[in-house]
Each structure stands twice: as C-alpha cells, then as structure tokens.
Enzyme design. Sequence first.
Site, mmCIF file in Angstrom:
data_model
loop_
_atom_site.group_PDB
_atom_site.id
_atom_site.type_symbol
_atom_site.label_atom_id
_atom_site.label_comp_id
_atom_site.label_asym_id
_atom_site.label_seq_id
_atom_site.Cartn_x
_atom_site.Cartn_y
_atom_site.Cartn_z
ATOM 1 N N LYS A 277 169.705 1.007 31.211
ATOM 2 C CA LYS A 277 170.925 1.510 31.858
ATOM 3 C C LYS A 277 172.111 0.570 31.628
ATOM 4 O O LYS A 277 173.248 1.013 31.580
ATOM 5 C CB LYS A 277 170.689 1.744 33.359
ATOM 6 C CG LYS A 277 169.843 2.974 33.619
ATOM 7 C CD LYS A 277 170.091 3.541 34.991
ATOM 8 C CE LYS A 277 169.340 4.849 35.180
ATOM 9 N NZ LYS A 277 169.421 5.373 36.532
ATOM 10 N N LYS B 17 163.452 12.537 25.124
ATOM 11 C CA LYS B 17 163.120 13.250 26.366
ATOM 12 C C LYS B 17 164.240 14.235 26.714
ATOM 13 O O LYS B 17 165.417 13.912 26.475
ATOM 14 C CB LYS B 17 163.011 12.190 27.476
ATOM 15 C CG LYS B 17 162.122 12.554 28.617
ATOM 16 C CD LYS B 17 162.013 11.344 29.521
ATOM 17 C CE LYS B 17 161.997 11.781 30.955
ATOM 18 N NZ LYS B 17 161.917 10.714 31.911
ATOM 19 N N LYS C 249 170.189 15.673 30.249
ATOM 20 C CA LYS C 249 171.553 16.221 30.197
ATOM 21 C C LYS C 249 172.462 15.343 29.340
ATOM 22 O O LYS C 249 173.455 15.803 28.821
ATOM 23 C CB LYS C 249 172.129 16.333 31.616
ATOM 24 C CG LYS C 249 171.429 17.394 32.446
ATOM 25 C CD LYS C 249 172.187 17.711 33.691
ATOM 26 C CE LYS C 249 172.189 16.557 34.668
ATOM 27 N NZ LYS C 249 171.000 16.405 35.479
#
Length: 327
Positions: free
Chosen positions: A110, A191, A194
């Site tokens: 992240k 994976k 969005k």
Amino acid sequence: MRLLSGIQPTGLLHLGNYLGAIKNWVKLQNKYDSLFCIVDYHAITVPYDPKKLPKMILDLTLDYLACGIDPKKSIIFVQSDVPEHTELAWILSTVTSLGDLKRMTQFKDKSKQHAENINAGLFNYPILMAADILLYKAQVVPVGQDQLQHLELAREIARKFNKKFGNVFPEPKPILTKAARIMSLNDPRKKMSKSYGEKSYIALSDSPETIWKKLAPAVTDPARVTIKDPGTPEICNLYHLHQLFSPKKQIDQVADACRNAKFGCLDCKKILWENIVKELKPIQEKRKALAANPEKIKKLLQQGAQEAKKIAQKTISEVKEKMGLKY
Ligand code: SF4
C-alpha cells in the site's frame, strides 16, 4: 464459538468480494455466533472522499443484507460506531513490536500504491485489525490468503498481552476461504479489483447488459484464436468462473466444447453470462427493495452497534482491570 469479519466501504462490491467473502459468511453465520463489521476506520488509511463515505457505508450494509447476512442471526455494525475498537488498538499498540509491523507485506504494497500518503494509520492498520477481532474475543476469522499475515500478528499480539497481563484473549484461528482467487477479466494474472478499471471486474449491482459488455471482451485461453482452435479450459479464467456459477452438467459441456473446438469463446461466455445474471438477480432485487428505506438500514446499524458495544465494553473493562488502569 464467535466469528468476526469485515469489509472496507470503498465502493461497489464485485464478484471477488462476493465469492471470496460474503457468500461464505452467509453459511458461516448458521454455525457461529457472528459479527460482521463495516470497517470504515480502515478505509480512511488511504485517500478517500469524505462526501462519498456515508453512502459507501450504507451501500455496503445493503450488500451484506442483500447477499443474505441476516441481522436476526448476526450482528451487523459500523466499526466507528463502537469507539472501543480504537481504544483497544491503542492499548494493543503498547505490546506490538515495531519490527513485526515493518514486516507486513500489505503495508509495503500500500505504501507503494499510495506513495504520496504513507501515514501512520496505514502502518498501524494491523493493530486496529487485531483490536477488531480481540475486542469480541472472536475465536475464528474467515480470511483470504492475503490477510493471513495480519491474522498471525493478531495471534501474536494476543499471546504477548496474555503473557504480560494474564489471560484475556483467545488466539483467533483463520477459516480460509475455499473459493479460488477471483481474477481480473482483462488481466487474469491479477486479482479481480476495482483498481484495474471497470472492465476488470463485475460489480454485484451491474445490469445484465453491463455484465455482457465486460464479459464479451474478457481474456480467454489465447490458443483459441478461431472457433476451430482447441483450447485448455483449466488455464482459462472464464472456465474458473463457470465452476463457480454454472451447474455441473454445463461445466462438463463447456470443458468438452473448449477442448474439442465444438463452439467459440463467445458461446461459452454467453452461457456464463446467463448463469451469473441468474445468481445476481435475486440479490439485486432484494438490494433495491432494501434501498427504498434507508432509515430502516440506519436503525439496524444502530442496533448492531449497541449489541457489539455490550461485548466490547466488557472486554475493555477486563483489559483495563488486568493492566492496572482501574483505580
Ligand atoms: Fe475459456 Fe470457454 Fe473460451 Fe474455453 S471456450 S477458452 S473455457 S472462454
């Protein structure tokens, strides 16, 4: 046995969330004393729009309910409605080592993704997740492979706390989701998410027309250039979706037709499309009916928070007692 799980309110749920989490929760709520949380405090560790967050919280609640999470069987609540989550997170941060937090791969990922906003909340995220679980003394947590490291840390934190202050927390065990990882439609190496654009995922709320627009160009076995070229269903992302949405007889027919070039990929996609639309239809109808009464949804969340608080306050009181914070 108590179970806890949650999803961040970050927008529309897609098939990956549905098959990887909620569909499984619907079954698990019959077996465990379950709490399903909308983890909004986790969602604010990355950039977000405060104006859109309230709707996203209600949308996720609608998705939980429409998919079959039953408020008569489970407690559904919003994390920030129960302040004991952050209270326990602070307490647990004092028994969590910096080295353990630095090892978390999700923080590293992240941080790369949001290089302009590497905040302390993102770093402390696993402590809050541990607090979410331990606050309710949950013994089981349904997780995907990517959350296993965080759960292992929660177990470690529970062990350290218990050793230092006396037994309070059970060590939560994972229930690994059996469903295969749901991959992106336009790049099956990744994976379903969005973040890879609209064509990469099917949202639970997508209309049949939108689903077809996404399925028609989806990547298949590259060996199937024309209808006459045989393929290998096992390496095709859409065949994996067939296994999750189509009846056994059709799965076998698809595999045979693919291997022996009996029909083209578009025919195969058409069958898959029909089966996905069929499964999503009742969910979408239920969601629409529930959405007509937002006040009822808010009330349900308030009731859920009250029930969650009863358990949470008991744990916090016990923790404070053990730690010498009561005078
Ligand atoms: Fe995939 Fe179906 Fe095409 Fe085979 S026929 S490659 S399973 S889409």
